[in-house]
Design a protein around this motif. Structure first.
Motif, short mmCIF file in Angstrom:
data_model
loop_
_atom_site.label_atom_id
_atom_site.label_comp_id
_atom_site.label_asym_id
_atom_site.label_seq_id
_atom_site.Cartn_x
_atom_site.Cartn_y
_atom_site.Cartn_z
N LYS A 1 0.81 -1.22 0.00
CA LYS A 1 0.00 0.00 0.00
C LYS A 1 0.85 1.27 0.00
O LYS A 1 0.37 2.34 -0.38
N ALA A 2 2.10 1.14 0.44
CA ALA A 2 2.96 2.32 0.50
C ALA A 2 3.25 2.88 -0.89
O ALA A 2 3.25 4.11 -1.09
N ASP A 3 3.50 2.00 -1.84
CA ASP A 3 3.79 2.48 -3.20
C ASP A 3 2.91 1.82 -4.25
O ASP A 3 3.15 1.98 -5.46
N ASN A 4 1.92 1.04 -3.78
CA ASN A 4 0.94 0.41 -4.68
C ASN A 4 1.60 -0.50 -5.73
O ASN A 4 1.17 -0.55 -6.89
N THR A 5 2.63 -1.22 -5.31
CA THR A 5 3.31 -2.15 -6.21
C THR A 5 3.15 -3.58 -5.70
O THR A 5 2.93 -3.82 -4.51
N LYS A 6 3.26 -4.51 -6.64
CA LYS A 6 3.17 -5.92 -6.30
C LYS A 6 4.52 -6.42 -5.80
O LYS A 6 5.56 -6.16 -6.42
N LYS A 7 4.49 -7.15 -4.68
CA LYS A 7 5.71 -7.71 -4.12
C LYS A 7 5.48 -9.16 -3.71
O LYS A 7 4.35 -9.54 -3.38
N ASP A 8 6.54 -9.93 -3.75
CA ASP A 8 6.43 -11.34 -3.35
C ASP A 8 6.08 -11.44 -1.88
O ASP A 8 6.67 -10.75 -1.04
N LYS A 9 5.14 -12.30 -1.58
CA LYS A 9 4.76 -12.54 -0.19
C LYS A 9 5.79 -13.46 0.46
O LYS A 9 6.13 -14.51 -0.09
#
Length: 237
Positions: free
Chosen positions: A201-209
């Protein structure tokens, strides 16, 4: 008429009333249900805490076998009760148990367990359809305190299953545990699954969980270890 004849009829005992067949059936069903519930709860507790024997035994890699031989069979294997053996207190996607460490050899072994319902959880929470029976979708690494960063090398994996549970025994070598004066305070296991990502949510990017579980502690708050006794079937012959 003597007294016996006068009062004889009052001494006769009537047959006891018969118990209702319906009442007997209800009681029998209630007993069966009670024992079934108790049995089910007992089995759930058993299965939840169950790990196959193969998942608990120490795996002697070539490196550990050489270390064992060099010391004429003298090997101190330590274990520790994990204070937080899961990645999430509410969801509990992954659990860990049966830590085995040989500090001087840089050896750490831990077993991961997860439920087959993980497939549904990943789809609901991350929108990703994952074949959890495909062992290649899982990645594992260790991360340590202090300067941080990845530590150790994953050199061996072994898989097993029991009913709805899946197990994976992991063996890491070249693990840095620090020294007595400057110990590594904690080591956590990090689990990744191919394609499972979340939106930052900080930069609205997809990251690996990354699913994280603390598997080793040696700090002022917790540093309790006990010796793990090797069985004759575990040591190299």
């Amino acid at each position: 008429m003597d007294d016996f004849e006068r009062y004889g009829d009052y001494n006769e005992v009537e047959d006891a009333p018969k118990k209702s067949t319906g009442l007997k059936i209800i009681k029998a069903v209630a007993i069966v249900v009670c024992f079934s519930v108790i049995g089910l709860l007992a089995f759930r507790v058993f299965s939840f805490n169950f790990y196959p024997d193969a998942m608990k035994r120490v795996t002697f890699t070539d490196t550990l076998s050489s270390y064992y031989s060099e010391r004429d069979g003298e090997l101190e294997v330590l274990t520790q009760t994990l204070r937080t053996p899961y990645d999430d207190a509410d969801k509990g996607n992954f659990f860990c148990d049966h830590l085995r460490i040989v500090k001087d050899a840089g050896y750490l072994q831990i077993t991961v367990r997860y439920n087959e319902s993980l497939r549904r959880v990943l789809l609901e929470n991350y929108g990703t359809e994952v074949d959890i029976e495909d062992k290649t979708v899982f990645s594992f690494r260790l991360y340590k305190s202090g300067e941080g960063g990845e530590v150790g090398r994953l050199v061996y994996t072994e898989w097993d299953s029991f009913m709805m549970y899946r197990y994976c025994k992991l063996v890491f070598e070249d693990v840095d545990f620090g020294t007595e004066t400057d110990p590594v305070n904690w080591i956590r296991l990090e689990i990744m699954i191919d394609g499972v990502q979340y939106t930052d949510k900080a930069d609205n990017t997809k990251k690996d969980k990354v699913f994280m579980i603390p598997v080793y502690e040696n700090n002022e708050n917790y540093s309790k270890f006990s010796e793990y006794k090797l069985s004759s079937g575990e040591v190299p012959r």
